[in-house]
Each structure stands twice: as C-alpha cells, then as structure tokens.
Write a protein that holds these residues in place. Structure first.
Motif, PDB file in Angstrom:
ATOM      1  N   SER A  81      46.751  33.252  40.197  1.00  0.00           N
ATOM      2  CA  SER A  81      47.879  32.524  39.434  1.00  0.00           C
ATOM      3  C   SER A  81      48.113  33.110  38.100  1.00  0.00           C
ATOM      4  O   SER A  81      47.173  33.573  37.437  1.00  0.00           O
ATOM      5  N   ALA A  82      49.406  33.033  37.543  1.00  0.00           N
ATOM      6  CA  ALA A  82      49.525  33.579  36.467  1.00  0.00           C
ATOM      7  C   ALA A  82      48.771  32.890  35.234  1.00  0.00           C
ATOM      8  O   ALA A  82      48.221  33.264  34.295  1.00  0.00           O
ATOM      9  N   LYS A  83      48.648  31.508  35.562  1.00  0.00           N
ATOM     10  CA  LYS A  83      48.000  30.595  34.657  1.00  0.00           C
ATOM     11  C   LYS A  83      46.631  30.897  34.527  1.00  0.00           C
ATOM     12  O   LYS A  83      45.824  30.850  33.504  1.00  0.00           O
ATOM     13  N   SER A  84      45.671  31.291  35.610  1.00  0.00           N
ATOM     14  CA  SER A  84      44.561  31.406  35.666  1.00  0.00           C
ATOM     15  C   SER A  84      44.230  32.971  35.183  1.00  0.00           C
ATOM     16  O   SER A  84      43.187  33.356  34.427  1.00  0.00           O
ATOM     17  N   HIS A 127      40.303  39.450  37.542  1.00  0.00           N
ATOM     18  CA  HIS A 127      39.218  39.576  38.901  1.00  0.00           C
ATOM     19  C   HIS A 127      37.751  39.743  38.430  1.00  0.00           C
ATOM     20  O   HIS A 127      37.018  39.351  39.061  1.00  0.00           O
ATOM     21  N   GLY A 128      37.613  40.568  37.623  1.00  0.00           N
ATOM     22  CA  GLY A 128      36.260  41.125  37.237  1.00  0.00           C
ATOM     23  C   GLY A 128      35.407  39.932  36.715  1.00  0.00           C
ATOM     24  O   GLY A 128      34.308  39.732  37.080  1.00  0.00           O
ATOM     25  N   SER A 131      40.859  44.863  45.328  1.00  0.00           N
ATOM     26  CA  SER A 131      42.064  44.795  44.708  1.00  0.00           C
ATOM     27  C   SER A 131      42.560  43.511  44.388  1.00  0.00           C
ATOM     28  O   SER A 131      41.883  42.609  45.079  1.00  0.00           O
ATOM     29  N   ALA A 132      43.284  43.161  43.272  1.00  0.00           N
ATOM     30  CA  ALA A 132      43.636  41.744  42.965  1.00  0.00           C
ATOM     31  C   ALA A 132      45.232  42.175  42.544  1.00  0.00           C
ATOM     32  O   ALA A 132      45.814  42.841  42.093  1.00  0.00           O
ATOM     33  N   VAL A 133      45.912  40.880  42.699  1.00  0.00           N
ATOM     34  CA  VAL A 133      47.272  40.955  42.699  1.00  0.00           C
ATOM     35  C   VAL A 133      47.726  39.397  42.072  1.00  0.00           C
ATOM     36  O   VAL A 133      46.818  38.420  42.288  1.00  0.00           O
ATOM     37  N   GLU A 134      48.540  39.509  41.039  1.00  0.00           N
ATOM     38  CA  GLU A 134      48.995  38.048  40.697  1.00  0.00           C
ATOM     39  C   GLU A 134      49.799  37.390  41.878  1.00  0.00           C
ATOM     40  O   GLU A 134      50.824  37.951  42.638  1.00  0.00           O
ATOM     41  N   GLN A 135      49.789  35.882  42.103  1.00  0.00           N
ATOM     42  CA  GLN A 135      50.638  35.150  42.938  1.00  0.00           C
ATOM     43  C   GLN A 135      51.930  35.241  42.558  1.00  0.00           C
ATOM     44  O   GLN A 135      52.428  35.499  41.608  1.00  0.00           O
ATOM     45  N   VAL A 136      52.813  34.936  43.664  1.00  0.00           N
ATOM     46  CA  VAL A 136      54.010  34.726  43.342  1.00  0.00           C
ATOM     47  C   VAL A 136      54.528  33.679  42.423  1.00  0.00           C
ATOM     48  O   VAL A 136      53.843  32.715  42.509  1.00  0.00           O
ATOM     49  N   PHE A 137      55.474  33.913  41.636  1.00  0.00           N
ATOM     50  CA  PHE A 137      55.961  32.670  40.849  1.00  0.00           C
ATOM     51  C   PHE A 137      57.338  32.954  40.965  1.00  0.00           C
ATOM     52  O   PHE A 137      58.009  33.646  41.344  1.00  0.00           O
ATOM     53  N   VAL A 193      41.633  35.769  30.442  1.00  0.00           N
ATOM     54  CA  VAL A 193      41.777  36.711  29.527  1.00  0.00           C
ATOM     55  C   VAL A 193      41.994  36.293  28.029  1.00  0.00           C
ATOM     56  O   VAL A 193      41.395  36.709  27.132  1.00  0.00           O
ATOM     57  N   VAL A 194      42.705  35.129  27.988  1.00  0.00           N
ATOM     58  CA  VAL A 194      43.342  34.591  26.607  1.00  0.00           C
ATOM     59  C   VAL A 194      42.480  33.411  26.139  1.00  0.00           C
ATOM     60  O   VAL A 194      42.075  33.115  25.048  1.00  0.00           O
ATOM     61  N   GLY A 195      42.015  32.648  27.315  1.00  0.00           N
ATOM     62  CA  GLY A 195      41.415  31.406  27.035  1.00  0.00           C
ATOM     63  C   GLY A 195      42.430  30.059  26.976  1.00  0.00           C
ATOM     64  O   GLY A 195      42.189  29.129  26.586  1.00  0.00           O
ATOM     65  N   ASN A 196      43.673  30.600  27.252  1.00  0.00           N
ATOM     66  CA  ASN A 196      44.819  29.549  27.390  1.00  0.00           C
ATOM     67  C   ASN A 196      45.600  29.835  28.568  1.00  0.00           C
ATOM     68  O   ASN A 196      46.472  30.899  28.548  1.00  0.00           O
ATOM     69  N   GLY A 197      45.752  28.741  29.412  1.00  0.00           N
ATOM     70  CA  GLY A 197      46.692  29.227  30.605  1.00  0.00           C
ATOM     71  C   GLY A 197      48.138  29.323  30.177  1.00  0.00           C
ATOM     72  O   GLY A 197      48.984  29.486  31.218  1.00  0.00           O
ATOM     73  N   ASN A 198      48.697  28.880  29.032  1.00  0.00           N
ATOM     74  CA  ASN A 198      50.163  28.891  28.598  1.00  0.00           C
ATOM     75  C   ASN A 198      50.143  29.950  27.677  1.00  0.00           C
ATOM     76  O   ASN A 198      51.085  29.736  27.101  1.00  0.00           O
ATOM     77  N   ALA A 199      49.400  30.953  27.821  1.00  0.00           N
ATOM     78  CA  ALA A 199      49.406  32.100  26.666  1.00  0.00           C
ATOM     79  C   ALA A 199      50.768  32.871  26.845  1.00  0.00           C
ATOM     80  O   ALA A 199      51.497  32.906  28.135  1.00  0.00           O
TER      81      ALA A 199
END
Length: 135
Positions: A63-66, A110-111, A24-30, A71-77
C-alpha cells in the motif's frame, strides 16, 4: 491506449529477460478523485503485473501508506518527503523525478520487507536449533 499498454508489456518483458531479476514489487491500487486517471493507472499496473508473472517473477504488493512508512517513517508523508528520503537512502546526487522516486520507494520498501522477513525466519530457525541442542 491499447498500443501504450502493449508497449508497457513488451518493454517490461524485454527488460526482465535482459536484467533477469528474481522478484518484483508494485504499489497497490489507490482510488483517485479522477476515475478516468485511476482506470488508466489500473490498466497499466495490470499489464505490468502480467508481464512480471508471465516471465516467472513473483509480485509483491504494498500500500502507498506502507511504502511511505518504510521509506520515510511516516505513512502520511508527502511526495517531497519521499523524494528526499529516496535520494538520501540511495545517496543519489541531483534531482529525481517524482515517479522515479515513487518506483524506487516501492523497491526500497520491498527490500526492507524482505530483510525483515528474512531476519524473522533466521531467528525462528536459530530458536529451533537452540531448542534441539538443549534437549
């Protein structure tokens, strides 16, 4: 709130037993501007992680940034960019809700991460074999 958390825990446990995933995978707390919302999200996230661990699933965190970078190629998407790329990568027709796109983006991240780690492990193994053969 306790009843909602119990529902998340029970339902996720049922789905894990039904579908039998292996990880499983989850997004870290922000940290959000609204502390009450961030606390509720953290509680729900914690219950989901517990359901995974109790059912024997390893949990990866990103992290949300990763996730956005993967997925988008931009950590600030933006959320719109994430939705668009999730739809594109999964060849999804029609609309996709922002929350569903976020969850799918974490799964895609995650994939990608697993594929990268697997490729690195495979390359390392191949190097060892080549070294042994050349000795």
């Amino acid at each position: 709130m306790p009843d909602r958390l119990a529902t998340i825990f029970a339902t996720l446990g049922e789905k894990i037993r039904e579908w039998q995933p292996t990880e499983s995978a989850v997004e870290q707390v922000f940290m959000n501007n609204n502390a009450a919302s961030a606390l509720k999200l953290g509680q729900a996230r914690g219950v989901a992680i517990c359901a995974c661990v109790i059912n024997g699933l390893p949990v990866a965190e990103y992290s949300a940034k990763s996730v956005k970078q993967s997925v988008v190629g931009n950590g600030n998407a933006t959320k719109t960019q994430v939705q668009h790329m999730v739809k594109t990568l999964l060849n999804f027709k029609g609309e996709i809700q922002a929350d569903a796109a976020d969850a799918l983006a974490v799964a895609l991240c995650h994939g990608h991460s697993r594929q990268l780690r697997g490729g690195i492990a495979l390359q390392t193994t191949r190097r060892r074999v080549v070294r042994r053969q050349s000795i």
